[in-house]
Design a protein around this motif. Structure first.
Motif: not given
Length: 133
Positions: A31-45, A65-71
């Motif tokens: 679920r977290i990996l899917i969220d990482v790749f679906h997030d348009d605000s993150l760059s490729g790096w 990841y849950l602490i930093a970007r969970g919300r």
């Protein structure tokens, strides 16, 4: 040789608990990996960095990841659901309104436009062929 007699019921219960926790862990990781790749605000790096971190150190990576970007995960999921809902409603509105006029009504409107002189006979013939096909 009866192997079931050597494995008490409480051990079966704990084995099932560990198995379900293991499955839950993999669901959370994916679920977290899917969220990482679906997030348009993150760059490729950034996406590559999070993916490597989650693969090499999965326990630490998931917790950080849950602490930093969970919300943001929930907010991104809600905005995606709202966008899908809006697209669905627009599609339903478009589909519902496009099929309300019958062929006879369209031909009657074309005939009226031709008789009032707003369209030529050639335009009438083209529009009539388009309606009838």
């Amino acid at each position: 040789m009866n192997l079931a007699a050597d494995y008490p019921l409480l051990n079966v219960f704990w084995t099932m608990c560990w198995f379900f926790l293991w499955i839950l862990w993999f669901m959370l990781l994916f679920r977290i990996l899917i969220d990482v790749f679906h997030d348009d605000s993150l760059s490729g790096w950034a996406k590559a960095g999070w993916a490597v971190f989650l693969i090499l150190l999965p326990f630490l990576g998931v917790f950080i990841y849950l602490i930093a970007r969970g919300r943001g995960m929930g907010e991104r999921e809600m905005s995606k659901a709202q966008k899908n809902e809006e697209q669905f409603r627009a599609y339903v509105r478009e589909t519902a309104t496009s099929g309300q006029t019958s062929t006879a009504d369209q031909l009657a409107k074309l005939t009226e436009l031709r008789t009032t002189g707003q369209i030529t006979d050639e335009e009438f013939a083209k529009a009539k062929a388009k309606i009838l096909t």
